[in-house]
Scaffold this motif. Structure first.
Motif, short mmCIF file in Angstrom:
data_model
loop_
_atom_site.label_atom_id
_atom_site.label_comp_id
_atom_site.label_asym_id
_atom_site.label_seq_id
_atom_site.Cartn_x
_atom_site.Cartn_y
_atom_site.Cartn_z
N UNK A 1 -64.30 44.94 -62.35
CA UNK A 1 -63.03 44.93 -61.58
C UNK A 1 -62.54 46.06 -61.01
N UNK A 2 -62.99 46.73 -59.65
CA UNK A 2 -62.62 47.87 -59.37
C UNK A 2 -61.59 47.38 -58.29
N UNK A 3 -60.86 48.20 -57.28
CA UNK A 3 -60.06 47.62 -56.33
C UNK A 3 -61.02 47.10 -55.26
N UNK A 4 -60.57 46.14 -54.76
CA UNK A 4 -61.46 45.42 -53.71
C UNK A 4 -61.11 46.10 -52.46
N UNK A 5 -60.29 46.85 -52.25
CA UNK A 5 -60.06 47.50 -50.90
C UNK A 5 -60.11 46.53 -49.88
N UNK A 6 -59.06 45.62 -49.97
CA UNK A 6 -59.28 44.48 -49.28
C UNK A 6 -58.89 44.87 -47.58
N UNK A 7 -59.08 43.80 -46.82
CA UNK A 7 -59.08 44.01 -45.25
C UNK A 7 -57.55 43.83 -44.94
N UNK A 8 -57.01 42.92 -45.80
CA UNK A 8 -55.44 42.71 -45.56
C UNK A 8 -55.00 42.80 -46.87
N UNK A 9 -54.51 44.15 -47.29
CA UNK A 9 -54.21 44.31 -48.68
C UNK A 9 -52.74 43.58 -48.96
N UNK A 10 -52.61 43.00 -49.84
CA UNK A 10 -51.33 42.30 -50.15
C UNK A 10 -50.51 43.49 -50.97
N UNK A 11 -51.09 44.51 -51.67
CA UNK A 11 -50.19 45.50 -52.23
C UNK A 11 -49.73 46.28 -51.01
N UNK A 12 -50.30 46.48 -50.08
CA UNK A 12 -49.75 47.37 -48.76
C UNK A 12 -48.51 46.57 -48.23
N UNK A 13 -48.66 45.16 -48.19
CA UNK A 13 -47.66 44.47 -47.56
C UNK A 13 -46.46 44.37 -48.65
#
Lengths: 205, 381
Positions: free
Chosen positions: A83-95
Motif C-alpha cells: 500500500x503506497x500512496x495511490x497518487x489519486x486523480x482527485x486526492x481526498x487528502x488535498x480536499x
C-alpha cells in the motif's frame, strides 16, 4: 517457482521518463507474485530515512477462507497487498487539508505534502480512503509516499521498485501500464471497488 | 472639533496573516473585495493586496472581522482618543457623524460612511451625548456607493449594543442630507524641467532594479508557516470596541441571531479529536488550548471572537458548532469559559494525542485506518 523475467521492458520506463506534458507516474503492483517479504517497506525506509512509526509503504497481509473442519483440506489462502500512496486523480487528502499544504503536481501527477506548510492536524489521514498519510510525532507533520520524487525527477526508479525481490512492482506512466496489462491479459483488481478519488496505482492478481 | 484629517489618502496597511483566506483555504470570506468601491482589494491565498486604485475610504477596515486591515493614521482607537481629548461630544447634545461629501460641519467627518464601525457609534454615548446622528447623503449617487453596503449592518449591530447597555435603539438615528459635488482635483502643472527630472528619477529607479543587490542574491529562507499562524497581534478593532464599551454596565441580556453578529457562541462536542486546528487557525486567539500530560482543555474568550467562522469551517470532525444566538453581554468584561475538558492519551501506534478514557487503547484515527483497510481489502477482486 523459478525467477521470472522482468515483464516490463526498459523501453516502457524510458518512454515514461521521456513523455512531455501532463502525465501520471504511478506503480503497478502484481499481487500474484508478491511474497510479502517487506523489502519494499525497508527499501523505502532506507531511502526516505523515515522515523519509527512513519512508513510510506506498508504491506498488509490478507487471509482468506476458513479452516473449520480438520478432516478436510484447509481452504485457506494468504496474499499480500503493498500500500503506497495511490497518487489519486482527485486526492481526498488535498480536499481535506485546511491550509493547502497538499498539492498534486500537474507535470507528473505526484501528490506531495509541503512539510513547511503542514500544521499536523491529521485531516488528510482521516480523509484518505487508503489510510496512507502517517503522522510524524517528532516533526509534528504528516508524511506520505512521494513516489520517490527526488529519484524520479533524476530519471531513477523509485526505491521500492528497485528493491522488489519478486519483481512484482513496476514504475511507469499510468496509460502505458494499463495498456501493457491489457496486452498481457492480466486481471486488474481494484481496492475497495472503484473509488471516488480515482487512485492511480494499478493492481493485478 | 474633530474634523476631516488629511489621512484619507493613506492606504490601509495589510496584515495578511490575519486574513481568514491566508489562515485556511476553506474560507470563502470576500467581504473586503465585495465592499471596495474601487476594486482596489484583490484577494489571494496570501491575504488581501491593495492596489493603486485605493482612495482610502476605509470600508475594508470597517468590514474585516479579523482586522487584517489597519489604518495607521486614524484607526478606531485613535478616533476614540480624539473624542475623549476634545470637547465633543458635548453632554446631552446629539453627536453628528458624516462623510466629507455630506456635512463637513459634523463633529466627526469620515472619508466615507462605509468606514463607520460599532466602536465609533458607541463611544459618543459613553461620553454623554444624547444621541448619535448619522448625516447620510444620497450615497447611491456617490462613486463610493459600494462602500456603504455594510453600513446598515453596522447600524443594526450598534443598535443591539445600545439596547444591551440600556440605551434606546432610537438614540442612533439617520438624517438625510444633501450630497455635495466631488472635489475635482486639477491636473498638476507639468513644467519641462519637472518632466525631465521625473523621467530621470524613474530611469534611475529602473537601473537600480537591474543591478543585483547582495541581499537579493541570498535566497529568502522560507518563513515558518506555523510560526506566522501562531503570531497573532492584538485585534485592534476589537480592542477599540471593548474600550468604547468600558464605561457601560449591562442593562439586559441581549441575544442576537448568530448570523452577522459581532461575536459567536461556540460549543464543542466530544467528537473533538484534539487536533488543535481551531486553536492554531483562530485569527484572534479567542480559542486557546491548555494542554497537560493527562488532560486536554479548550477555552474560549467570547469577547475576542469576531464570528469569522474559521474554526467551524476547518473542524474536520464537525465537533465545533455555533449556537443559533450570540449573547452580546460577553463583550462587557473579557471572561473565559471552558469549551471542553477531557482526559488525553498518547496512541502507542502513531504517537499522536487523542481524547479517550481507559476503554480506548488506540487513537480513533488508527482504528479508523484499520477499519478502512479491512473493508477495502475485503472487496478486492
Amino acid at each position: 517457482m523459478s525467477e521470472r523475467d522482468p515483464i516490463i521492458a526498459q523501453e516502457v520506463i524510458d518512454r515514461a521518463f521521456r513523455k512531455k506534458g501532463p502525465k501520471q507516474y504511478t506503480l503497478w503492483v502484481d499481487l500474484e507474485y508478491c511474497i510479502g517479504c517487506h523489502a519494499c517497506t525497508m527499501g523505502c525506509k532506507a531511502e526516505n530515512n523515515t522515523p519509527v512509526g512513519v512508513d510510506y509503504n506498508r504491506v498488509i497481509e490478507v487471509e482468506e477462507g476458513l479452516f473449520d473442519n480438520p478432516k478436510q483440506r484447509p481452504e485457506l489462502q494468504v496474499y499480500f497487498v503493498a500500500m503506497p500512496c495511490m497518487h489519486c486523480g482527485k486526492p481526498a487528502c488535498m480536499a481535506a487539508c485546511p491550509v493547502g499544504a497538499i498539492t498534486k503536481r500537474q507535470e507528473d501527477g505526484i501528490v506531495l505534502i509541503n512539510k513547511d506548510r503542514c500544521i499536523g492536524c491529521r485531516y488528510c489521514a482521516w480523509a484518505c480512503p487508503y489510510g496512507v498519510p502517517t503522522f510524524n510525532a517528532e516533526a509534528k507533520v504528516m508524511e506520505k509516499c512521494t513516489l520517490c520524487v527526488h529519484r524520479v525527477t533524476k530519471g531513477l526508479l523509485p526505491a521500492c521498485v528497485e528493491t522488489c525481490v519478486a519483481k512484482t512492482r513496476f514504475f511507469g506512466e499510468m496509460n502505458d501500464l494499463v495498456n501493457l496489462i491489457r496486452e498481457q491479459r492480466s486481471k486488474r483488481v481494484f481496492l475497495g471497488g472503484a473509488s471516488s478519488t480515482v487512485p492511480s496505482v494499478v493492481y493485478t492478481k | 472639533m474633530t474634523k476631516e484629517a488629511s489621512h484619507s489618502s493613506v492606504r490601509p496597511q495589510v496584515a495578511g496573516s490575519l486574513c481568514s483566506r491566508f489562515r485556511t483555504t476553506k474560507s470563502d470570506c470576500a467581504l473586503c473585495e465585495e465592499v471596495c468601491p474601487k476594486q482596489a482589494v484583490r484577494l489571494s491565498n496570501e491575504g488581501p493586496v491593495i492596489s493603486e486604485q485605493c482612495v482610502g475610504c476605509g470600508a475594508c477596515y470597517a468590514i474585516c472581522p479579523t482586522a487584517a486591515f489597519d489604518l495607521p493614521a486614524r484607526a478606531d482607537l485613535a478616533i476614540i482618543e480624539e473624542m475623549r481629548d476634545s470637547d465633543d461630544p458635548r453632554p446631552e447634545q446629539p453627536y453628528a457623524i458624516s462623510c466629507r461629501r455630506a456635512d463637513t460641519t459634523a463633529e466627526l467627518v469620515l472619508p466615507c460612511l462605509g468606514r463607520l464601525t460599532e466602536a465609533l457609534l458607541v463611544e459618543p454615548m459613553g461620553l454623554g451625548a444624547s444621541a448619535v446622528e448619522i448625516r447620510r447623503p444620497a450615497c447611491e449617487k456617490c462613486s463610493l456607493t459600494k462602500a456603504v453596503t455594510s453600513l446598515d449592518l453596522v447600524l443594526q449591530r450598534a443598535r443591539g449594543l445600545y439596547e444591551m447597555v440600556g440605551l434606546a435603539g432610537g438614540q442612533l438615528r439617520e438624517r438625510r442630507v444633501a450630497l455635495r459635488a466631488a472635489k475635482q482635483s486639477a491636473p498638476p502643472d507639468v513644467s519641462r524641467r519637472g518632466f525631465v527630472g521625473a523621467l530621470g528619477k524613474g530611469a534611475l529607479g529602473l537601473a537600480s532594479l537591474a543591478i543585483p543587490t547582495p541581499e537579493a542574491k541570498q535566497a529568502q529562507p522560507p518563513a515558518d508557516f506555523r510560526k506566522i499562524l501562531a503570531e497573532r497581534p492584538e485585534n485592534r478593532k476589537r480592542s477599540a470596541l471593548l474600550e468604547s464599551l468600558k464605561g457601560f454596565s449591562p442593562a439586559r441580556t441581549m441575544a442576537v441571531p448568530a448570523q452577522n453578529a459581532l461575536l459567536a457562541d461556540i460549543v464543542v462536542s466530544r467528537k473533538c479529536s484534539a487536533c488543535g486546528t481551531c486553536v492554531l487557525l483562530c485569527p484572534t486567539m479567542a480559542i486557546s488550548l491548555i494542554e497537560r500530560e493527562e488532560s486536554f482543555c479548550l477555552t474560549f474568550r467570547p469577547a475576542q471572537c469576531v464570528n469569522c467562522r474559521v474554526c467551524r469551517q476547518v473542524c474536520n470532525q464537525e465537533a465545533l458548532d455555533f449556537k443559533a444566538e450570540a449573547t452580546l453581554n460577553s463583550l462587557l468584561g473579557d471572561r473565559e469559559k471552558t469549551l471542553l475538558q477531557a482526559p488525553q492519551k498518547t496512541c502507542p501506534v502513531c504517537r499522536g494525542r487523542y481524547l479517550g478514557g481507559d476503554d480506548m487503547e488506540f487513537c480513533p484515527l488508527c482504528l479508523d485506518r484499520v477499519r478502512k483497510q479491512q473493508s477495502m481489502l475485503a472487496k478486492l477482486g
